[in-house]
Design a protein around this motif. Structure first.
Motif, short mmCIF file in Angstrom:
data_model
loop_
_atom_site.label_atom_id
_atom_site.label_comp_id
_atom_site.label_asym_id
_atom_site.label_seq_id
_atom_site.Cartn_x
_atom_site.Cartn_y
_atom_site.Cartn_z
N THR A 111 5.46 43.39 26.86
CA THR A 111 4.28 44.19 26.56
C THR A 111 3.00 43.36 26.56
OG1 THR A 111 4.73 43.92 24.18
CG2 THR A 111 5.53 45.93 25.25
N ASN A 112 3.13 42.03 26.59
CA ASN A 112 1.94 41.18 26.64
C ASN A 112 1.71 40.56 28.01
OD1 ASN A 112 0.58 40.75 23.80
ND2 ASN A 112 2.78 40.89 23.44
N LYS A 113 2.39 41.11 29.02
CA LYS A 113 2.13 40.67 30.39
C LYS A 113 0.73 41.08 30.82
CE LYS A 113 4.89 41.27 33.77
NZ LYS A 113 5.78 41.89 34.76
N ASN A 114 0.11 40.23 31.57
CA ASN A 114 -1.24 40.52 32.05
C ASN A 114 -1.24 41.65 33.08
OD1 ASN A 114 -4.07 39.94 32.06
ND2 ASN A 114 -3.80 38.98 34.06
N ASP A 115 -0.14 41.75 33.85
CA ASP A 115 -0.04 42.76 34.91
C ASP A 115 1.00 43.82 34.56
OD1 ASP A 115 1.91 40.77 35.10
OD2 ASP A 115 2.26 41.17 37.22
N PHE A 116 0.98 44.29 33.32
CA PHE A 116 1.92 45.31 32.84
C PHE A 116 1.80 46.55 33.72
CE2 PHE A 116 3.37 48.63 29.89
CZ PHE A 116 4.54 48.06 29.42
N ASP A 283 -6.60 35.39 29.73
CA ASP A 283 -5.73 34.26 30.04
C ASP A 283 -5.45 33.42 28.80
OD1 ASP A 283 -5.48 34.94 32.66
OD2 ASP A 283 -7.12 33.67 33.36
N LEU A 284 -6.50 33.17 28.02
CA LEU A 284 -6.33 32.35 26.82
C LEU A 284 -5.50 33.08 25.76
CD1 LEU A 284 -9.86 30.73 26.42
CD2 LEU A 284 -7.72 29.57 26.92
N LYS A 285 -5.70 34.39 25.67
CA LYS A 285 -4.90 35.16 24.71
C LYS A 285 -3.43 35.09 25.07
CE LYS A 285 -7.17 39.14 24.78
NZ LYS A 285 -7.51 40.54 24.43
N ARG A 286 -3.13 35.26 26.36
CA ARG A 286 -1.74 35.21 26.79
C ARG A 286 -1.13 33.83 26.52
NH1 ARG A 286 -2.66 36.76 31.32
NH2 ARG A 286 -2.50 34.88 32.59
N GLU A 287 -1.92 32.79 26.80
CA GLU A 287 -1.45 31.42 26.56
C GLU A 287 -1.18 31.20 25.07
OE1 GLU A 287 -3.32 26.92 26.75
OE2 GLU A 287 -4.06 28.45 28.14
N TYR A 288 -2.09 31.68 24.22
CA TYR A 288 -1.95 31.52 22.78
C TYR A 288 -0.72 32.27 22.27
CZ TYR A 288 -3.09 31.52 17.81
OH TYR A 288 -3.02 31.36 16.45
N LEU A 289 -0.56 33.52 22.70
CA LEU A 289 0.55 34.34 22.24
C LEU A 289 1.88 33.79 22.70
CD1 LEU A 289 -0.99 37.88 22.83
CD2 LEU A 289 -0.64 36.74 20.64
#
Length: 301
Positions: A111-116, A283-289
């Protein structure tokens, strides 16, 4: 396509391996203990270069974990139906709380994929059904009809779990088998060691020699940087720097207990808004999560 690449200090990237299949990618990476071992085998200094594993498709680049030799057995799931069935049946013996931890993490990642996309949405519904079925409390087997009820509930759980490993047409989903296998190895449920045939070892040696020749054609005289070449490309480099100490993930994700009614989506929305307020881009949110995802269900282990 799946790629293994070398990245130098200037963030220039050179592909050393590619395949259409994730299984073929794993066949290559599991020849090595870790990414540093790849550099050592290629005679490249680890202080000057890094290894990157990515999936590139339709202009989207997805960073993947390096799957090392400790997980070599994972490639056995490829086109081995009997092994696939045995593995899924083996899950009946595993503690439901452990399985819940795995499937919750899978749902979080998805659910946290950038390309959901629509396929991911449908798959996420399947994961939610699995989680719901595993959260049902089993009755006491010593109670009247307890054993019969347990058997029916187990059948229901396995029906949902099968939907994670096989698609609508019964085709095995290699990535699903891989993710579960790696998880069970990491938590110590499964013990494994790499096994290689002589043919595999010989092929790997030839493959490494070919890669070395290609690398030498794009390295400078000191073998510290890539030279300008049509085979070398610049990676996107993130210039925005942030201090992770500004946001303590435990403020949001280390507050679960058995009485919590907050679901995953609600908590993730709170964390997402907090990251937005601090100026994190997607991008940074995904990296952090991704970095902190192991803490998400800390109190539910």
């Amino acid at each position: 396509m799946y790629y293994v690449s070398l990245i130098d200090k200037n963030n220039s990237e050179f592909d050393i391996f590619c395949s259409k299949s994730q299984c073929d990618l794993d066949k290559f990476t599991t020849l090595f203990v870790n990414s540093t071992a790849v550099l050592n085998q290629l005679g490249i200094k680890s202080k000057d270069f890094n290894i990157s594993v990515k999936k590139r498709q339709a202009g989207i680049s997805e960073t993947m974990n390096f799957v090392g030799s400790n997980y070599r057995s994972v490639i056995q799931f490829y086109k081995n139906h009997d092994l696939q069935v045995d593995f899924v049946n083996y899950l009946k013996k595993i503690d439901s709380e452990l399985l819940l931890k795995f499937f919750r993490n899978e749902l979080f990642d998805l659910t946290n994929k950038n390309d959901f996309n629509d396929y991911d949405k449908k798959f996420s519904e399947s994961l939610k059904s699995i989680i719901d079925s595993l959260e049902i409390e089993m009755p006491d087997e010593n109670s009247p009809y307890g054993r019969t009820i347990n058997e029916e509930l187990t059948k229901e759980q396995m029906k949902y779990i099968n939907s994670y490993f096989f698609d609508f047409y019964g085709k095995p989903l290699y990535k699903s088998f891989k993710n579960m296998f790696i998880f069970l190895v990491d938590v110590g449920v499964i013990e494994t060691k790499p096994i290689y045939s002589k043919e595999e070892v010989d092929n790997a040696k030839m493959q490494l020699e070919d890669i070395k020749k290609k690398i030498n054609n794009v390295l400078d005289s000191k073998k510290e940087l890539f030279i300008d070449s049509k085979y070398v490309k610049k990676c996107k480099k993130e210039n925005y720097e942030y201090d992770e100490s500004e946001l303590n993930p435990t403020d949001y994700i280390n507050r679960y207990n058995d009485e919590d009614v907050d679901d995953i989506d609600e908590t993730m929305n709170e964390l997402d808004m907090a990251l937005d307020s601090m100026g994190y881009d997607e991008d940074l949110k995904r990296e952090y999560l991704n970095k902190h995802k192991k803490n998400i269900f800390k109190n539910r282990d």
